[in-house]
Motif scaffolding. Structure first.
Motif, PDB file in Angstrom:
ATOM      1  N   PRO A   2      26.736   9.670  14.010  1.00 35.56           N
ATOM      2  CA  PRO A   2      26.077   9.366  15.281  1.00 35.56           C
ATOM      3  C   PRO A   2      26.695   8.188  16.028  1.00 35.56           C
ATOM      4  CG  PRO A   2      24.450   9.610  13.529  1.00 35.56           C
ATOM      5  CD  PRO A   2      25.806   9.650  12.898  1.00 35.56           C
ATOM      6  N   ALA A   3      27.107   7.148  15.327  1.00 33.53           N
ATOM      7  CA  ALA A   3      27.670   5.971  16.006  1.00 33.53           C
ATOM      8  C   ALA A   3      28.976   6.319  16.717  1.00 33.53           C
ATOM      9  CB  ALA A   3      27.891   4.845  15.013  1.00 33.53           C
ATOM     10  N   GLU A   5      29.713   8.975  18.188  1.00 32.08           N
ATOM     11  CA  GLU A   5      29.423   9.687  19.435  1.00 32.08           C
ATOM     12  C   GLU A   5      29.125   8.717  20.581  1.00 32.08           C
ATOM     13  OE1 GLU A   5      26.228  12.270  18.459  1.00 32.08           O
ATOM     14  OE2 GLU A   5      27.447  13.480  17.102  1.00 32.08           O
ATOM     15  N   GLN A   6      28.789   7.483  20.257  1.00 33.00           N
ATOM     16  CA  GLN A   6      28.463   6.502  21.277  1.00 33.00           C
ATOM     17  C   GLN A   6      29.685   5.728  21.765  1.00 33.00           C
ATOM     18  OE1 GLN A   6      25.318   4.060  19.759  1.00 33.00           O
ATOM     19  NE2 GLN A   6      23.918   5.779  19.531  1.00 33.00           N
ATOM     20  N   ILE A   7      30.848   5.945  21.148  1.00 32.52           N
ATOM     21  CA  ILE A   7      32.071   5.271  21.569  1.00 32.52           C
ATOM     22  C   ILE A   7      32.616   5.988  22.800  1.00 32.52           C
ATOM     23  CG2 ILE A   7      34.446   4.682  20.952  1.00 32.52           C
ATOM     24  CD1 ILE A   7      33.501   4.509  18.036  1.00 32.52           C
ATOM     25  N   THR A   8      32.802   5.221  23.851  1.00 31.11           N
ATOM     26  CA  THR A   8      33.336   5.760  25.101  1.00 31.11           C
ATOM     27  C   THR A   8      34.479   4.861  25.564  1.00 31.11           C
ATOM     28  OG1 THR A   8      31.892   4.416  26.498  1.00 31.11           O
ATOM     29  CG2 THR A   8      31.022   6.562  25.767  1.00 31.11           C
ATOM     30  N   HIS A  10      34.586   3.285  28.231  1.00 34.83           N
ATOM     31  CA  HIS A  10      33.941   2.119  28.826  1.00 34.83           C
ATOM     32  C   HIS A  10      33.483   1.129  27.749  1.00 34.83           C
ATOM     33  CE1 HIS A  10      32.247   0.122  32.307  1.00 34.83           C
ATOM     34  NE2 HIS A  10      31.151  -0.116  31.604  1.00 34.83           N
ATOM     35  N   SER A  11      32.937   1.625  26.653  1.00 32.18           N
ATOM     36  CA  SER A  11      32.515   0.716  25.578  1.00 32.18           C
ATOM     37  C   SER A  11      33.727   0.045  24.932  1.00 32.18           C
ATOM     38  CB  SER A  11      31.671   1.448  24.532  1.00 32.18           C
ATOM     39  OG  SER A  11      32.443   2.357  23.785  1.00 32.18           O
ATOM     40  N   SER A  15      34.488  -3.955  24.513  1.00 32.98           N
ATOM     41  CA  SER A  15      34.904  -4.545  23.227  1.00 32.98           C
ATOM     42  C   SER A  15      36.215  -5.307  23.373  1.00 32.98           C
ATOM     43  CB  SER A  15      35.048  -3.463  22.165  1.00 32.98           C
ATOM     44  OG  SER A  15      33.798  -2.869  21.910  1.00 32.98           O
TER      45      SER A  15
END
Length: 77
Positions: A2-3, A5-8, A10-11, A15
């Motif tokens: 799940p984590a 899937e949150q990497i984009t 933009h993220s 970072s």
């Protein structure tokens, strides 16, 4: 995962900016690398900008504390 899937993209930019500034890269250099015209945009990407450990008051207090410790070490007993 799940984590993952949150990497984009933009993220990853957030970072990159945060880690570069924490590593001591000057704001102007991070701004150039991120392609920002305005340093305020780069600062908004910095996720740790509200971290009190980086606040000038805390940095100055730590500096003064270190100076006082050196002065105490120089005082004859």
């Amino acid at each position: 995962m799940p984590a993952a899937e949150q990497i984009t993209p933009h993220s990853l930019r957030h970072s990159f900016v945060t880690e570069a500034l924490e590593a001591g890269v000057p704001l102007q250099d991070v701004q150039d690398a991120a392609g920002h015209r305005d340093p305020r945009t780069t600062r908004r990407y910095d996720r740790s900008r509200h971290n009190l450990d980086r606040h000038p008051t805390y940095v100055l207090a730590a500096h003064l504390r270190r100076g006082r410790a050196r002065d105490d070490d120089d005082t004859p007993s």
